[in-house]
Design an enzyme around this catalytic site. Sequence first.
Site, PDB file in Angstrom:
ATOM      1  N   GLU A 355       0.802  -1.232   0.000  1.00  0.00           N
ATOM      2  CA  GLU A 355       0.000   0.000   0.000  1.00  0.00           C
ATOM      3  C   GLU A 355       0.836   1.284   0.000  1.00  0.00           C
ATOM      4  O   GLU A 355       0.506   2.240   0.700  1.00  0.00           O
ATOM      5  CB  GLU A 355      -0.938   0.000   1.217  1.00  0.00           C
ATOM      6  CG  GLU A 355      -1.923  -1.151   1.193  1.00  0.00           C
ATOM      7  CD  GLU A 355      -2.762  -1.248   2.461  1.00  0.00           C
ATOM      8  OE1 GLU A 355      -3.971  -1.455   2.339  1.00  0.00           O
ATOM      9  OE2 GLU A 355      -2.205  -1.133   3.574  1.00  0.00           O
TER      10      GLU A 355
HETATM   11  C1  ACM Z   1      -1.952  -5.491   3.955  1.00  0.00           C
HETATM   12  O1  ACM Z   1      -3.008  -5.942   4.408  1.00  0.00           O
HETATM   13  N1  ACM Z   1      -1.848  -4.197   3.700  1.00  0.00           N
HETATM   14  C2  ACM Z   1      -0.803  -6.332   3.716  1.00  0.00           C
END
Ligand code: ACM
Length: 552
Positions: A355
């Site tokens: 992310e």
């Molecule tokens: C994640 O759940 N951002 C690895």
Amino acid sequence: MVQGYRSFYKINYMNKMNFRISATTAMLCMIFSVGCEAPQKEITMPETDLNSEHLIPMPSKMTATNSGFRLDQYTRIETNPNNEGLEEVAVYLTDKITEKTGLRLETNTSDGQKNDAVIYLTQQEGKSWPNDEAYTLSIKKDSLILEAATPKAAFWGVQTIRQLIPEISNDTLTEHAIWPIATGIIEDHPNFEYRGSMLDVARHFFSVEDVKKYIDLLAYYKINVLHLHLTDDQGWRIEIKSWPKLTEIGGSTEVGGEAGGFYTQEEYKDIVAYAADRFMTIVPEIDMPGHTNAASVSYPILDGTGKTLQLYQGTRVGFSTFNTRKDTVYAFIDDVVRELSAISPGPYFHIGGDESHATKKSDYVYFVNKVEKIVRKYGKKMIGWDEIATADMDSNSIFQFWASEENTKTAISKGMKVILSPAKKAYLDMQYDTLSKHGLHWAAYIPVDTAYVWSPETYVDQIPKDMILGVEAPLWSETISNIEELEYLAFPRIIGYSELSWSLEENRDWENFRVRLANQTPFLDMMDVKYYASPKIDWVKSNRTYKEIQKD
Ligand code: ACM
């Protein structure tokens, strides 16, 4: 026949020795008539059925012989003196027997009577075991022989023994209490070498004591990896001596605004050693280049957003990034990886990589490529969440699938092994249903059956089985801040993930598992686990509550 010549020899030898000892003891008794126990009489044991025991994870193969091994105050635990590392495993077993039954058994003493039952631990290196965690239990009326490929394998065999000990004793067979253990043969080995859970200690901090309790609970189900998500936007939780503000500033708060916390390196080493005593590897994660607000607030030189930085106590993701084109950032990462690798004896270092929405794509690839080299320089294998497949990955690095099947295919094409943590199936922080007290549901609601009914072998098309390193169930902590809340989300689902990662596909069956799970209550209550009592399971009431056990 699984029992080796050497162990037969040893048992016979021990019995002969004991006979001599008892003859001498009997003479001493006649002379002094004090402090001597009479030899045990033959005791008729009740019928048992090994196949109806409630073992989790389900062993590879079981053959029942329908009698009972006599676990009682006279049972002795012996280890093969030629094997290093087994005595510690035997002492652990002795402690666990005391915890469950109150019996205090002797380990490796020459005391005892001819008829005493013996638990014997031995390592058989010469045998062609399926892998180095394989073990066999040969359980007869008066001998329970655990043969193992390695001490680690013996430790897993010991967990099986713990699960086979009845919750309460049979007090009707003779004048003293006996815990009859079902006889037969168990041949067992794990399906996957990586059987893990992750704990997010960054969104909310968890104490050393809480982490140790989680380790103890995981070990009972043969889970061998605890991945610690040590850093995120909301907190930096591990002391780095060369960059002290990371914990002074970055560790000072958590989601919701309470005081956060961090592990000193000594405390972290204590966790690592506690896990290692249970044959469990700690995987440290430093999440980057995104999820780095706490680091950049502590040292603004690291920041790549150019925005005004402040400590963050919310739960948004994707707004922070390191400056990926600055040498100081890589000097910093070198220090962090060096210090943390030096106190993490396991083979892995997790760099997060998920992310990073505030990092330009080209910067992200440049960054991951450089960090991979740093991790390799310190002798570790890099693990990263599934976005790392978009960089120029080395085939030795490991890919952790959580969201993107596309990235999984890319990783496989690059020769990377895969850890399966599909958010829709294996995220422990997902709510069970709309009534769940804690958790989120952005990926799915995951009731206990949904958590179990999927197959790591086929969840993503076309991953060859030998490319799957294992399964990990992550527990993110946006909505939980103490051990009770942790236990509510993790239990009972983590017990199912242990079976998905240990047991062979042909041995996994929801209806069968459901019954075995319902019978975990004596253990969960003994350990005071505040599990979620899912209505999908017909929970068996344990005989004693945690409070009653404490009083005894
Ligand atoms: C994640 O759940 N951002 C690895």
